[in-house]
Design an enzyme around this catalytic site. Structure first.
Site: not given
Length: 151
Positions: A114, A117, A51, A128, A11
């Site tokens: 965080n 993913h 998302y 995905e 990310k």
């Protein structure tokens, strides 16, 4: 054990911290193989589509804003039980609850920022991976001839 593929995203916060190599090294040292990879700045459309399942949730707009705030590294990881292994290496979403030695425990700042993913199931991994990569962009890891290929 089954050889699987899973999507992994490094990310924007991790890219900004210049820890791409450290993250990839953790995956590789645990037996996962990178079979596709690229750096990309997601558009709002990319992030919203990826998302979409969270569209009605209160955090959706912030998630899209975060995921479009800088470049990400998109990867397809392959290996035995790759989905579960990837999730184990990542650690819990909340870095405060993540196990010692996991990516999120070691590098994440918050639940929102965080660092990584990863797909959570075989069905989500399939969707995905296809969202970001054409089949022709994924390189088959050579198995040394065990699958009948001519390595």
């Amino acid at each position: 054990m089954a050889v699987e593929r899973t999507l992994s995203i490094i990310k924007p916060d991790a890219v900004a911290k210049n820890i791409i190599g450290k993250i990839v090294s953790r995956f590789e040292s645990q037996g996962l193989h990178v079979v596709a990879m690229r750096m990309q700045k997601l558009s709002a459309r990319d992030a919203e589509g990826f998302y979409a399942e969270h569209k009605e949730r209160s955090f959706f707009a912030d998630l899209v804003k975060y995921m479009t705030s800088g470049p990400v590294v998109l990867m397809v990881l392959e290996g035995e039980n790759a989905i579960a292994k990837n999730r184990e290496i990542m650690g819990a979403t909340d870095p405060k609850k993540a196990a010692e030695g996991t990516l999120r425990r070691d590098f994440a700042e918050s639940i929102e920022a965080n660092v990584v993913h990863g797909s959570d199931s075989p069905s989500s991994a399939s969707v995905e991976v296809a969202y970001f990569f054409r089949q022709s962009e994924i390189v088959k890891k050579c198995c040394g001839g065990q699958c009948g290929c001519k390595s």
